[in-house]
Design an enzyme around this catalytic site. Structure first.
Site, PDB file in Angstrom:
ATOM      1  N   SER A 133      42.608  42.692   3.652  1.00 21.56           N
ATOM      2  CA  SER A 133      41.784  43.741   3.048  1.00 21.56           C
ATOM      3  C   SER A 133      40.943  43.234   1.881  1.00 21.56           C
ATOM      4  CB  SER A 133      42.687  44.890   2.563  1.00 21.56           C
ATOM      5  OG  SER A 133      43.367  45.492   3.648  1.00 21.56           O
ATOM      6  N   GLU A 242      32.187  49.573  12.818  1.00 22.22           N
ATOM      7  CA  GLU A 242      33.530  49.191  13.269  1.00 22.22           C
ATOM      8  C   GLU A 242      34.514  50.334  13.023  1.00 22.22           C
ATOM      9  OE1 GLU A 242      37.020  45.795  12.598  1.00 22.22           O
ATOM     10  OE2 GLU A 242      35.164  45.699  11.433  1.00 22.22           O
ATOM     11  N   GLY A 364      40.130  47.937   7.999  1.00 18.73           N
ATOM     12  CA  GLY A 364      40.451  48.512   6.688  1.00 18.73           C
ATOM     13  C   GLY A 364      41.649  49.420   6.806  1.00 18.73           C
TER      14      GLY A 364
END
Length: 379
Positions: A133, A242, A364
């Site tokens: 991340s 995405e 994420g």
């Protein structure tokens, strides 16, 4: 009942539906067990025009700027019942856009069309063993050496990592933080590049996932994507679509699980009647259907904002988190409704339940999405 799709979208949807029915569904269980699907499937998808959605016609694409055309195709590809297949077949959707947008013209023309035809495979390489991340603190280093960059470092959890031909790689060319990140397009056959063993995963079995290693890997400076030290912005731009795609994967995984649960509840007998004859089961199915519907429609709204040229960072992050939460709950309940059969590998809900978990991590994590939303809310 959606107003977002036109006749062209439905024609493209039908093409994708036939592709999955003909070339995927008869074989997907075997491919899942094998841990990969045949490379020639890329060529078949390219021949069907499914890989070029959203890319410029000048590079062999179709429907550039038409977000709902991509949504329609993505929904039908998920009818394969394998998130891994969709992720592997679609690794170009995260690896290729920076190339198509910001690479040098001669690089675009050499790389993009063969990938869209399914002759070559593209992948994105950002995540590292030391962090996923925290993109701004990546460690893979690229040092300029005349007309080349010398790259050292490693990447991990890379979809299509084992067999991609081209990798869009995030590297550090400058100082610490996001201002020192660049993107390089690295080919499999460049000196100093290698892959590790195929990684074994909880879900997404049909996708090939690997570690990448760069040991004094020499990359022509012409393979720099965009400006030096401007890669972080390109990565963040890439994340928006995405995350929308992961939202689609989430509500479609949930929808397929719901459909399987409804079918099972109608045919499975318990105490002299179908399982759906019990109020508790009917209400559970109603709750599942409601959640899937809301997740889908909110994702459509986000797609509409993107179609309108806006940058709905907060809304897409919300859509991803909500759709993923729905997906995890609905797949869990679908397994529960199936009882012991839901725990068997021959049951599609078993696969969907496993595949669901990665969606709260990839693109994420839930936690990063909440921090992003909080920032947009000025909290």
């Amino acid at each position: 009942m959606s107003d977002y799709f036109n006749d062209t979208h439905e024609q493209v949807r039908e093409t994708a539906r036939k592709f999955i029915a003909t070339h995927v569904l008869p074989y997907i269980d075997d491919w899942e067990e094998a841990g990969e699907f045949p490379r020639e499937l890329y060529k078949k998808a390219g021949d069907a025009g499914l890989l070029g959605m959203g890319f410029p016609e000048s590079l062999g694409g179709v429907g550039e700027g038409d977000v709902f055309m991509k949504v329609a195709v993505s929904e039908e590809l998920m009818r394969s019942t394998s998130g891994g297949l969709v992720a592997g077949l679609g690794s170009l959707d995260i690896g290729l856009p920076p190339v198509a947008k910001w690479a040098r013209p001669e690089v675009k023309e050499a790389v993009v069309p063969p990938v869209l035809r399914g002759e070559k495979i593209a992948a994105l390489a950002v995540t590292e063993p030391g962090g996923g991340s925290d993109v701004a603190n990546l460690k893979t280093r690229a040092i300029r050496d005349g007309d080349h960059y010398i790259v050292n470092g490693s990447k991990t959890f890379i979809t299509s990592g084992m067999r991609a031909d081209h990798y869009t790689v995030a590297v550090r060319t400058g100082g610490e933080g996001h201002g020192g990140v660049s993107l390089l397009l690295i080919d499999r056959d460049m000196p100093g590049f290698s892959t590790g063993k195929k990684l074994r995963k909880m879900g997404w079995w049909a996708s090939d996932t690997a570690e990448l290693f760069f040991e004094d890997c020499r990359v022509p400076a012409s393979r720099l994507i965009g400006a030096e030290n401007a890669g972080f912005i390109a990565i963040m731009s890439n994340f928006l679509f995405e995350r929308l795609s992961l939202s689609i994967m989430a509500y479609m995984t949930a929808e397929i699980a719901l459909e399987a649960a409804m079918a099972w509840a109608g045919q499975r007998q318990a105490f002299g009647r179908p399982v759906k004859g019990f109020q508790v089961t009917r209400h559970k199915l109603v709750d599942m259907a409601t959640q899937v519907d809301v997740a889908r429609e909110y994702t459509y709204r986000c797609a509409a904002l993107m179609q309108d040229g806006r940058n709905p960072v907060k809304q897409v992050a919300m859509a991803k988190n909500f759709a993923v939460a729905v997906c995890e709950k609905v797949t869990r309940e679908a397994v529960q409704i199936h009882g012991g059969m839901g725990y068997m590998r021959e049951s599609v809900v078993e696969r969907l339940y496993r595949d669901a978990k990665i969606l709260s991590i990839g693109g994420g994590t839930d936690e990063i999405m909440k921090e992003l939303i909080a920032k947009q809310m000025r909290l």
